[in-house]
Scaffold this motif. Structure first.
Motif, PDB file in Angstrom:
ATOM      1  N   GLU A   1      43.264  75.888 -64.446  1.00 51.74           N
ATOM      2  CA  GLU A   1      42.905  74.478 -64.587  1.00 51.74           C
ATOM      3  C   GLU A   1      42.447  73.958 -63.231  1.00 51.74           C
ATOM      4  OE1 GLU A   1      46.211  71.836 -65.411  1.00 51.74           O
ATOM      5  OE2 GLU A   1      47.617  73.320 -64.626  1.00 51.74           O
ATOM      6  N   ALA A   2      41.680  72.885 -63.277  1.00 46.01           N
ATOM      7  CA  ALA A   2      41.212  72.247 -62.051  1.00 46.01           C
ATOM      8  C   ALA A   2      40.668  70.876 -62.418  1.00 46.01           C
ATOM      9  CB  ALA A   2      40.136  73.093 -61.369  1.00 46.01           C
ATOM     10  N   VAL A   3      40.448  70.075 -61.384  1.00 50.64           N
ATOM     11  CA  VAL A   3      39.797  68.777 -61.537  1.00 50.64           C
ATOM     12  C   VAL A   3      38.571  68.781 -60.634  1.00 50.64           C
ATOM     13  CG1 VAL A   3      39.991  66.306 -61.106  1.00 50.64           C
ATOM     14  CG2 VAL A   3      41.898  67.538 -62.146  1.00 50.64           C
ATOM     15  N   VAL A   4      37.437  68.376 -61.187  1.00 52.44           N
ATOM     16  CA  VAL A   4      36.194  68.320 -60.423  1.00 52.44           C
ATOM     17  C   VAL A   4      35.783  66.859 -60.303  1.00 52.44           C
ATOM     18  CG1 VAL A   4      33.784  69.039 -60.311  1.00 52.44           C
ATOM     19  CG2 VAL A   4      35.506  70.596 -61.247  1.00 52.44           C
ATOM     20  N   CYS A   5      35.561  66.411 -59.078  1.00 49.93           N
ATOM     21  CA  CYS A   5      35.228  65.011 -58.839  1.00 49.93           C
ATOM     22  C   CYS A   5      33.791  64.714 -59.220  1.00 49.93           C
ATOM     23  CB  CYS A   5      35.455  64.659 -57.372  1.00 49.93           C
ATOM     24  SG  CYS A   5      37.175  64.851 -56.839  1.00 49.93           S
ATOM     25  N   HIS A   6      33.582  63.518 -59.721  1.00 48.09           N
ATOM     26  CA  HIS A   6      32.246  63.014 -60.010  1.00 48.09           C
ATOM     27  C   HIS A   6      31.894  61.966 -58.959  1.00 48.09           C
ATOM     28  CE1 HIS A   6      28.707  61.686 -62.125  1.00 48.09           C
ATOM     29  NE2 HIS A   6      29.180  60.468 -62.236  1.00 48.09           N
ATOM     30  N   GLY A   7      30.734  62.118 -58.322  1.00 47.66           N
ATOM     31  CA  GLY A   7      30.306  61.171 -57.303  1.00 47.66           C
ATOM     32  C   GLY A   7      30.431  61.707 -55.893  1.00 47.66           C
ATOM     33  N   ALA A   8      31.200  62.761 -55.700  1.00 46.41           N
ATOM     34  CA  ALA A   8      31.340  63.420 -54.397  1.00 46.41           C
ATOM     35  C   ALA A   8      31.717  64.871 -54.661  1.00 46.41           C
ATOM     36  CB  ALA A   8      32.392  62.736 -53.537  1.00 46.41           C
TER      37      ALA A   8
ATOM     38  N   VAL B   1      34.054  59.133 -54.827  1.00 43.11           N
ATOM     39  CA  VAL B   1      34.435  59.644 -56.141  1.00 43.11           C
ATOM     40  C   VAL B   1      34.545  58.486 -57.124  1.00 43.11           C
ATOM     41  CG1 VAL B   1      36.237  60.820 -57.466  1.00 43.11           C
ATOM     42  CG2 VAL B   1      35.613  61.633 -55.173  1.00 43.11           C
ATOM     43  N   THR B   2      33.849  58.602 -58.244  1.00 47.57           N
ATOM     44  CA  THR B   2      33.853  57.552 -59.264  1.00 47.57           C
ATOM     45  C   THR B   2      34.490  58.011 -60.572  1.00 47.57           C
ATOM     46  OG1 THR B   2      31.623  58.204 -59.969  1.00 47.57           O
ATOM     47  CG2 THR B   2      31.804  56.456 -58.310  1.00 47.57           C
ATOM     48  N   GLY B   3      34.837  59.281 -60.661  1.00 45.90           N
ATOM     49  CA  GLY B   3      35.460  59.795 -61.873  1.00 45.90           C
ATOM     50  C   GLY B   3      35.949  61.208 -61.649  1.00 45.90           C
ATOM     51  N   LEU B   4      36.751  61.686 -62.585  1.00 51.41           N
ATOM     52  CA  LEU B   4      37.321  63.026 -62.490  1.00 51.41           C
ATOM     53  C   LEU B   4      37.069  63.776 -63.792  1.00 51.41           C
ATOM     54  CD1 LEU B   4      40.782  62.067 -60.937  1.00 51.41           C
ATOM     55  CD2 LEU B   4      38.795  62.980 -59.702  1.00 51.41           C
TER      56      LEU B   4
ATOM     57  N   ALA C   1      47.618  66.245 -43.064  1.00 48.91           N
ATOM     58  CA  ALA C   1      48.742  66.802 -43.816  1.00 48.91           C
ATOM     59  C   ALA C   1      48.636  66.344 -45.264  1.00 48.91           C
ATOM     60  CB  ALA C   1      50.070  66.345 -43.202  1.00 48.91           C
ATOM     61  N   PRO C   2      49.360  67.001 -46.160  1.00 48.34           N
ATOM     62  CA  PRO C   2      49.347  66.565 -47.570  1.00 48.34           C
ATOM     63  C   PRO C   2      49.798  65.114 -47.703  1.00 48.34           C
ATOM     64  CG  PRO C   2      50.337  68.737 -47.381  1.00 48.34           C
ATOM     65  CD  PRO C   2      50.163  68.226 -45.977  1.00 48.34           C
ATOM     66  N   VAL C   3      49.194  64.403 -48.649  1.00 50.15           N
ATOM     67  CA  VAL C   3      49.524  62.994 -48.866  1.00 50.15           C
ATOM     68  C   VAL C   3      49.891  62.785 -50.326  1.00 50.15           C
ATOM     69  CG1 VAL C   3      47.995  62.245 -47.013  1.00 50.15           C
ATOM     70  CG2 VAL C   3      47.121  62.367 -49.365  1.00 50.15           C
ATOM     71  N   GLY C   4      50.540  61.648 -50.602  1.00 44.39           N
ATOM     72  CA  GLY C   4      50.914  61.311 -51.961  1.00 44.39           C
ATOM     73  C   GLY C   4      49.704  61.038 -52.839  1.00 44.39           C
ATOM     74  N   LEU C   5      49.939  61.044 -54.131  1.00 47.85           N
ATOM     75  CA  LEU C   5      48.833  60.939 -55.079  1.00 47.85           C
ATOM     76  C   LEU C   5      48.148  59.575 -55.009  1.00 47.85           C
ATOM     77  CD1 LEU C   5      47.463  62.719 -57.150  1.00 47.85           C
ATOM     78  CD2 LEU C   5      49.030  61.834 -58.889  1.00 47.85           C
ATOM     79  N   THR C   6      48.905  58.517 -54.829  1.00 47.87           N
ATOM     80  CA  THR C   6      48.299  57.183 -54.766  1.00 47.87           C
ATOM     81  C   THR C   6      47.332  57.081 -53.593  1.00 47.87           C
ATOM     82  OG1 THR C   6      50.248  56.174 -55.791  1.00 47.87           O
ATOM     83  CG2 THR C   6      48.764  54.725 -54.575  1.00 47.87           C
ATOM     84  N   LEU C   7      47.769  57.522 -52.410  1.00 47.09           N
ATOM     85  CA  LEU C   7      46.902  57.500 -51.237  1.00 47.09           C
ATOM     86  C   LEU C   7      45.710  58.424 -51.440  1.00 47.09           C
ATOM     87  CD1 LEU C   7      46.226  56.697 -48.352  1.00 47.09           C
ATOM     88  CD2 LEU C   7      47.791  58.467 -47.543  1.00 47.09           C
ATOM     89  N   ALA C   8      45.946  59.576 -52.053  1.00 48.92           N
ATOM     90  CA  ALA C   8      44.869  60.537 -52.258  1.00 48.92           C
ATOM     91  C   ALA C   8      43.782  59.983 -53.169  1.00 48.92           C
ATOM     92  CB  ALA C   8      45.438  61.824 -52.854  1.00 48.92           C
ATOM     93  N   LEU C   9      44.173  59.311 -54.242  1.00 51.09           N
ATOM     94  CA  LEU C   9      43.179  58.741 -55.146  1.00 51.09           C
ATOM     95  C   LEU C   9      42.371  57.655 -54.450  1.00 51.09           C
ATOM     96  CD1 LEU C   9      45.263  58.552 -58.456  1.00 51.09           C
ATOM     97  CD2 LEU C   9      43.425  60.167 -57.910  1.00 51.09           C
ATOM     98  N   GLY C  10      43.038  56.858 -53.608  1.00 51.13           N
ATOM     99  CA  GLY C  10      42.312  55.848 -52.844  1.00 51.13           C
ATOM    100  C   GLY C  10      41.342  56.468 -51.851  1.00 51.13           C
ATOM    101  N   ARG C  11      41.784  57.543 -51.201  1.00 49.89           N
ATOM    102  CA  ARG C  11      40.921  58.230 -50.253  1.00 49.89           C
ATOM    103  C   ARG C  11      39.700  58.819 -50.956  1.00 49.89           C
ATOM    104  NH1 ARG C  11      40.124  58.103 -45.059  1.00 49.89           N
ATOM    105  NH2 ARG C  11      42.346  58.366 -44.588  1.00 49.89           N
ATOM    106  N   LEU C  12      39.920  59.445 -52.102  1.00 48.34           N
ATOM    107  CA  LEU C  12      38.803  60.024 -52.848  1.00 48.34           C
ATOM    108  C   LEU C  12      37.805  58.939 -53.254  1.00 48.34           C
ATOM    109  CD1 LEU C  12      40.684  62.630 -55.071  1.00 48.34           C
ATOM    110  CD2 LEU C  12      39.043  63.144 -53.255  1.00 48.34           C
ATOM    111  N   ARG C  13      38.321  57.812 -53.664  1.00 47.34           N
ATOM    112  CA  ARG C  13      37.428  56.714 -54.041  1.00 47.34           C
ATOM    113  C   ARG C  13      36.598  56.259 -52.841  1.00 47.34           C
ATOM    114  NH1 ARG C  13      36.987  53.522 -58.364  1.00 47.34           N
ATOM    115  NH2 ARG C  13      36.114  51.426 -58.115  1.00 47.34           N
ATOM    116  N   SER C  14      37.217  56.202 -51.655  1.00 47.64           N
ATOM    117  CA  SER C  14      36.481  55.795 -50.458  1.00 47.64           C
ATOM    118  C   SER C  14      35.425  56.824 -50.073  1.00 47.64           C
ATOM    119  CB  SER C  14      37.444  55.568 -49.292  1.00 47.64           C
ATOM    120  OG  SER C  14      37.964  56.803 -48.804  1.00 47.64           O
ATOM    121  N   LEU C  15      35.618  58.057 -50.500  1.00 44.38           N
ATOM    122  CA  LEU C  15      34.648  59.123 -50.226  1.00 44.38           C
ATOM    123  C   LEU C  15      33.518  59.172 -51.258  1.00 44.38           C
ATOM    124  CD1 LEU C  15      37.171  61.937 -49.221  1.00 44.38           C
ATOM    125  CD2 LEU C  15      35.556  60.779 -47.692  1.00 44.38           C
TER     126      LEU C  15
END
Length: 235
Positions: free
Chosen positions: A68-75, A37-40, A21-35
């Motif tokens: 507009e969009a955000v593209v992850c760097h590192g994943a 992602v090193t930058g946006l 399910a959708p998650v808050g931004l803080t959790l999402a940024l942590g999840r992306l980092r664990s996947l």
């Protein structure tokens, strides 16, 4: 986090791997980092100009619709915002759902270096001023003067300054790009000026589109400067 969400009340991220399910931004940024992602990177696409995008077509189409969009760097992930209003009348607030989608690992489209962006902006500023003067927009009265005064006030308040760690050139390029963008907005929004016929108004658009394109390219280059430097191994 305030710098990310601004005045919006709620930001959530949907479609994250491992989250049902959708998650808050803080959790999402942590999840992306664990996947990984090193930058946006930011992307500011427009019809006919997929600025900052790398594909696939499905992601590009949604990003173009949102502009507009955000593209992850590192994943290989990207985020596209969906903005809507929620709440009862009199207490309406803005909510944003960022949809996480797969992206193609490839260089972003049409993003210049900071040096290229700065050189292009200097020429674009001259072109914008010439167009505004020719169409009698620059001297079209108090509306234009008020808009320029508001821009100067925002700049003086530091609203356009990037986060700590960005190169000074990126700050300079972003401020100039936003100034050019303000001039283009004046030309589009501040009445017909000296353009009194349909053909002249069409000519105004044809003259301003390349200037607006240059300003958007420069903004993307400035916002993405830290990630680009990291990718090149610059410290």
């Amino acid at each position: 986090m305030i710098a990310i969400v601004g005045a919006d009340a709620v930001h959530r991220v949907a479609g994250l791997p491992g989250e049902a399910a959708p998650v808050g931004l803080t959790l999402a940024l942590g999840r992306l980092r664990s996947l990984g992602v090193t930058g946006l990177r930011i992307a500011l696409p427009a019809p006919g100009h997929p600025l900052g995008l790398s594909g696939p077509p499905e992601f590009n189409a949604r990003a173009l619709e949102a502009e507009e969009a955000v593209v992850c760097h590192g994943a290989a992930f990207g985020l596209v915002p969906e903005v809507f209003e929620a709440g009862p009348q009199g207490d309406v607030h803005v909510e944003v759902v960022w949809h996480c989608l797969p992206v193609r690992e490839a260089p972003p489209a049409d993003v210049p270096s900071l040096g290229e962006a700065e050189r292009e902006l200097a020429e674009a500023l001259r072109e914008a001023t010439e167009v505004l003067t020719r169409l009698d927009v620059a001297g079209s009265g108090p509306v234009a003067e008020a808009a320029l005064a508001a821009y100067r006030a925002r700049a003086e308040a530091g609203r356009e300054v990037l986060a700590p760690g960005y190169p000074q050139r990126a700050v300079r390029v972003l401020e100039l790009a936003q100034r050019v963008g303000m001039l283009v907005s004046l030309a589009y929004e501040n009445g017909p000026g000296g353009a009194v016929s349909a053909s002249e108004m069409a000519g105004r658009g044809a003259a301003l589109r390349p200037v607006e394109r240059t300003a958007r390219r420069a903004q993307v280059a400035a916002y993405n400067a830290v990630v680009e430097e990291r990718e090149r191994g610059v410290r």
